[in-house]
Design a protein around this motif. Structure first.
Motif, short mmCIF file in Angstrom:
data_model
loop_
_atom_site.label_atom_id
_atom_site.label_comp_id
_atom_site.label_asym_id
_atom_site.label_seq_id
_atom_site.Cartn_x
_atom_site.Cartn_y
_atom_site.Cartn_z
N THR A 200 48.60 47.67 49.27
CA THR A 200 47.83 48.02 48.85
C THR A 200 47.85 48.97 46.83
OG1 THR A 200 46.16 48.34 50.64
CG2 THR A 200 45.38 49.91 48.31
N ASN A 201 48.94 49.63 47.31
CA ASN A 201 49.41 50.87 46.05
C ASN A 201 49.90 49.37 45.17
OD1 ASN A 201 48.27 53.15 46.80
ND2 ASN A 201 50.53 53.67 48.17
N ALA A 202 50.71 48.92 45.40
CA ALA A 202 51.68 47.70 44.44
C ALA A 202 50.08 46.59 43.95
CB ALA A 202 52.08 46.71 45.82
N GLY A 203 49.12 47.13 44.27
CA GLY A 203 48.12 45.83 43.78
C GLY A 203 47.60 44.69 44.52
N VAL A 204 48.14 45.14 45.27
CA VAL A 204 47.27 43.22 46.01
C VAL A 204 45.95 43.50 46.63
CG1 VAL A 204 47.78 42.30 48.34
CG2 VAL A 204 49.55 43.05 47.83
N GLY A 205 45.21 44.78 46.34
CA GLY A 205 44.07 44.30 46.82
C GLY A 205 43.10 44.45 45.53
N THR A 206 43.71 44.48 44.44
CA THR A 206 43.83 44.01 42.37
C THR A 206 43.54 42.49 42.46
OG1 THR A 206 43.97 46.09 42.02
CG2 THR A 206 44.04 44.43 40.30
N VAL A 207 44.85 41.89 43.19
CA VAL A 207 44.93 40.86 42.74
C VAL A 207 44.23 39.95 43.94
CG1 VAL A 207 46.44 38.66 43.33
CG2 VAL A 207 46.87 40.73 42.68
N VAL A 208 43.76 40.22 44.56
CA VAL A 208 42.25 39.45 46.10
C VAL A 208 41.53 39.73 45.02
CG1 VAL A 208 41.54 39.69 48.13
CG2 VAL A 208 43.92 40.01 47.66
N SER A 209 40.38 41.18 43.96
CA SER A 209 39.07 41.45 44.19
C SER A 209 39.14 40.36 43.18
CB SER A 209 39.77 42.62 43.48
OG SER A 209 38.44 43.11 42.78
N LYS A 210 40.07 40.05 42.05
CA LYS A 210 40.29 39.15 41.27
C LYS A 210 40.22 37.60 41.24
CE LYS A 210 43.03 41.76 37.41
NZ LYS A 210 44.05 42.43 36.85
N ALA A 211 40.61 37.62 42.74
CA ALA A 211 40.50 35.79 42.47
C ALA A 211 38.76 35.91 43.31
CB ALA A 211 41.81 35.86 43.85
N VAL A 212 38.67 36.66 44.27
CA VAL A 212 37.11 36.02 44.42
C VAL A 212 36.45 36.22 43.69
CG1 VAL A 212 35.66 37.81 46.03
CG2 VAL A 212 38.12 37.79 46.97
N THR A 213 36.48 37.11 42.69
CA THR A 213 35.85 37.10 41.46
C THR A 213 36.09 35.60 40.19
OG1 THR A 213 36.00 39.61 40.67
CG2 THR A 213 34.88 38.68 39.72
N ALA A 214 36.98 34.54 40.27
CA ALA A 214 36.94 33.54 40.16
C ALA A 214 36.38 32.80 41.17
CB ALA A 214 38.23 33.91 39.43
N ILE A 215 36.75 32.65 42.17
CA ILE A 215 35.89 31.85 42.96
C ILE A 215 34.90 31.78 43.09
CG2 ILE A 215 36.88 30.66 45.40
CD1 ILE A 215 39.88 31.56 45.52
N ILE A 216 34.20 32.98 43.77
CA ILE A 216 33.02 33.00 44.20
C ILE A 216 31.71 32.93 43.30
CG2 ILE A 216 31.18 34.58 45.84
CD1 ILE A 216 34.11 34.98 47.38
N PRO A 217 30.56 32.24 42.97
CA PRO A 217 29.87 32.57 42.05
C PRO A 217 28.72 33.89 42.55
CG PRO A 217 29.61 30.97 43.22
CD PRO A 217 30.91 31.67 44.52
N GLU A 218 28.53 34.82 40.96
CA GLU A 218 28.73 36.45 41.01
C GLU A 218 26.85 36.33 41.49
OE1 GLU A 218 27.92 36.82 36.69
OE2 GLU A 218 26.83 39.28 37.40
#
Length: 320
Positions: A187-205
Motif C-alpha cells: 500500500t505504501n509503495a503505491g500499488v493501491g493507487t495503481v489499482v485505483s487508476k486501472a479501475v477508473t480507466a476500465i470500469i464505466p463511471e
C-alpha cells in the motif's frame, strides 16, 4: 478504557513466554535453545510491540527468520495421555467438551454488540477502536477459565497445551502478521493507487456492479498471489474500497471489510500459496496429488465468491 487491545496482546505474549520457557528446559529437544529463542522473541514482540521502535521489531523478525532458515526451529516430543485416559475423560464430560469452543464465538458476538459504548466510571469498558478484537480476547480468556474449571485443569496445564499447539503450527504462526505487514508495504509503495487508476480507466463511471465485481475478484486474485487475505485487503481497500465503494457510494465499511475478507478467502481455497491451508493438509494426509485439496475446493470457492459479489452489491445498492 478498561480493556484495551494492547492488554490482549500482552496476555498472548505472556502465554507464549511461558511456552518458550518450557521449551528452553526440554532436554528432549536437541534445538531447544534456538527454538525457545524463536518463541521468546515472538513473545517480546507481542508484549512490547507498542513501545519498541519499529526498527528493532524488524531486527527481531529478521532473527526469527534466520532461525527458521538455519533449521533452528524444531518441534519437541510431547508425551500425551493414553487412549484409555482420554476415553474415560470423554465419557465423563460427554458433549460438554465442546462448550469452551462454543463459548468463544457466542461471547465475542455478545461482547462486541452489547458492550460497545458501555462505560464504567466514565471509562469505556472495551477499546472503542477495536471492540471485536478485545471481545474476542476476553472470550478466549473466559473459555480457557471455563475449560480449566470443567476439566479440573491447571494454568500450567493450559500453558503446556498451548505450547503443544504452538509448536504444531510452527513458523506459520507468524504468517498473519507478516502478510498484513506485506500488505501495508504494498500500500505504501503505491500499488493501491495503481489499482485505483486501472479501475477508473476500465470500469464505466458510476457502475457499482462492476466495481463490486472487480473488487471481490481482486481480493480473491491478490489472495491467491500472496497466500492470505490479510495481505490483499490493505491493497484492495486503498485502491477500490475506500475511494469508490465507501467515499463514492457511501457503503458501510463494516460490511465491506467482512465480505471482502470472505471473498479473499475464496482465493485461499484455490492457491498452493496458502500452504498452511492446502499444502500442509495434503502432506499430512499423504495424498499422491498434492493439489487434490485445491481441486476439490475450487467449485465451492467459486460459488461462495459469486454469492459474496451478489451480497455486497445488494447491501451497497440498498444502502444497508
Amino acid at each position: 478504557m478498561i480493556f484495551s487491545v494492547e492488554m490482549i496482546y500482552v496476555l498472548m505474549g505472556i502465554i507464549v513466554l511461558g511456552c518458550s520457557l518450557y521449551i528452553f528446559t526440554d532436554r528432549t529437544n536437541s534445538r531447544r535453545l534456538t527454538t525457545g529463542s524463536f518463541y521468546l522473541i515472538y513473545s517480546i514482540t507481542l508484549m512490547f510491540g507498542q513501545i519498541i521502535p519499529p526498527f528493532y521489531i524488524g531486527l527481531m523478525v529478521i532473527i526469527m527468520v534466520l532461525i527458521i532458515a538455519g533449521g533452528g526451529l524444531k518441534k519437541s516430543e510431547h508425551v500425551e495421555e493414553s487412549i484409555t485416559v482420554k476415553e474415560e475423560r470423554r465419557k465423563r464430560l460427554g458433549g460438554r467438551l465442546f462448550l469452551p469452543a462454543i463459548l468463544i464465538p457466542i461471547l465475542t458476538l455478545a461482547g462486541s454488540k452489547l458492550l460497545d459504548g458501555v462505560k464504567i466510571g466514565g471509562k469505556a469498558l472495551l477499546d472503542p477502536s477495536n471492540v471485536t478484537m478485545v471481545a474476542l480476547g476476553l472470550a478466549c480468556l473466559t473459555a480457557i477459565i471455563f475449560a480449566m474449571v470443567m476439566t479440573r485443569g491447571t494454568p500450567t496445564g493450559a500453558v503446556k497445551e498451548s505450547r503443544r499447539l504452538l509448536e504444531s503450527i510452527g513458523w506459520a504462526v507468524l504468517l498473519p502478521q507478516l502478510l498484513a505487514t506485506l500488505g501495508t508495504i504494498y500500500t505504501n509503495a503505491g500499488v493501491g493507487t495503481v489499482v485505483s487508476k486501472a479501475v477508473t480507466a476500465i470500469i464505466p463511471e458510476g457502475s457499482l456492479f462492476w466495481i463490486v465485481v472487480i473488487f471481490c475478484l481482486g481480493m480473491a486474485i491478490f489472495t491467491m498471489i500472496m497466500g492470505n487475505a490479510f495481505a490483499a485487503f490493505p491493497v484492495m481497500a486503498a485502491g477500490i474500497a475506500i475511494p469508490f465503494l465507501i467515499n463514492q457510494f457511501d457503503a458501510n465499511p463494516n460490511h465491506i471489510a467482512a465480505i471482502s475478507m470472505f471473498a479473499g478467502y475464496c482465493g485461499t481455497l484455490m492457491t498452493p500459496m496458502a500452504a498452511n491451508f492446502n499444502i500442509v493438509p495434503a502432506a499430512l494426509l499423504d495424498l499422491k496429488d498434492k493439489n487434490h485439496v485445491i481441486k476439490v475446493q475450487v467449485p465451492t470457492a467459486l460459488a461462495v465468491l459469486a454469492f459474496n459479489i451478489v451480497l455486497m452489491y445488494l447491501l451497497v445498492s440498498l444502502g444497508v
